[in-house]
Enzyme design. Sequence first.
Site, PDB file in Angstrom:
ATOM      1  N   LYS A  55      34.401  52.433  42.805  1.00  0.00           N
ATOM      2  CA  LYS A  55      34.978  51.826  44.016  1.00  0.00           C
ATOM      3  C   LYS A  55      35.627  52.890  44.877  1.00  0.00           C
ATOM      4  O   LYS A  55      35.490  52.898  46.103  1.00  0.00           O
ATOM      5  CB  LYS A  55      36.069  50.823  43.635  1.00  0.00           C
ATOM      6  N   GLN A  99      42.283  45.080  38.628  1.00  0.00           N
ATOM      7  CA  GLN A  99      41.096  45.143  37.783  1.00  0.00           C
ATOM      8  C   GLN A  99      41.282  44.326  36.494  1.00  0.00           C
ATOM      9  O   GLN A  99      42.293  44.474  35.798  1.00  0.00           O
ATOM     10  CB  GLN A  99      40.804  46.615  37.447  1.00  0.00           C
ATOM     11  N   ASP A 122      38.930  40.226  45.984  1.00  0.00           N
ATOM     12  CA  ASP A 122      38.091  39.792  44.860  1.00  0.00           C
ATOM     13  C   ASP A 122      37.792  38.300  44.952  1.00  0.00           C
ATOM     14  O   ASP A 122      36.919  37.790  44.245  1.00  0.00           O
ATOM     15  CB  ASP A 122      38.816  40.047  43.522  1.00  0.00           C
TER      16      ASP A 122
END
Length: 295
Positions: A55, A99, A122
């Site tokens: 990322k 994450q 997300d």
Amino acid sequence: MNNYELIDGKAIAKEIKREIAMQVAELIDSGKRSPHLVAVIVGEDGASLSYVAGKEKQSREVGFISSVYRLPEETTEKELLEMVSFLNNDIEVDGYIVQLPLPKHINEQKILNAIAPHKDIDGFHPMNIGRMTLGLPSYIPATPLGIKLLLERSGIETQGKHCVVVGRSNIVGTPIAILLSRNAKNANCTVTLCHSKTENLKDICLTADILIVAIGRPAFITADMIKEGAVVVDVGIHRIEDGSEKGYHIVGDVDFENVKHKCSKITPVPGGVGAMTIASLLHNTLMAYRKEIYE
Ligand code: NDP
């Protein structure tokens, strides 16, 4: 037997990133700052570390500002909530992800619920999931968004088609089933959502014009489950140890070698859905920067 076409996730992701990079260049040329994406990672999970590194690299390639907060495994839930609150209030952060998976002593849902919906790139916050379900503008989680973009950019007609989704997880199967069943452009499918308790899975799969598989079982979908000319999207990723120099190869949930001849189009693994994940996240970050969903 069909002359199948590969749905090239790598090429489509590259095209999306090129478009994002051009938009960022225009922003900078007009004197504006770059979009800023932040990732928070707790602990040392190998897969998560390499995903976050990807990322970071790809964010920079499109011209974003990219920051990563690496927190130790012992970080408490309270400390992580404080970090989330800090990021919610930082006006120079457009969007961020925490994450997953988190260490077991931290309640993941509590953390996801604390992320400000307008920064939740997300798309896991209940507000974004609710908005998606209602057909309102929202951040769509990276994998289902990647699947939608693959279908759209491969020119696959969805309207009126029977789409069978195998797997009902909150991050893949359920959202893609909702998205493709909406009364919307590049949707309007008739969707059947299957899971481990589904009876007659093979018969249902045989009626699919579009078959999307996200179950987490290597090569589970076999050629006798595929209708001639179907479009097959394989979300699964499995590392299979072998005697090769590399020591392993990657396969999906679909028995690709035998299934491909029955398809009109099929995603490879790797190089299909997986290749789209980061491009989708960058897409969401640019939306967050432009405040396209929340004022
Ligand atoms: P989950 O384990 O969360 O969900 C699996 C789903 O498959 C469940 O709904 C389960 O049913 C269903 N299932 C399991 N066995 C069967 C079966 N025999 N018949 C029918 N349905 C079955 O998986 P995820 O959605 O998180 O991931 C699925 C796969 O996709 C994995 O291989 C994962 O690694 C991969 N993945 C890839 C991504 C990418 O970027 N390409 C991103 C995310 C995941 P039930 O609900 O009844 O238990």
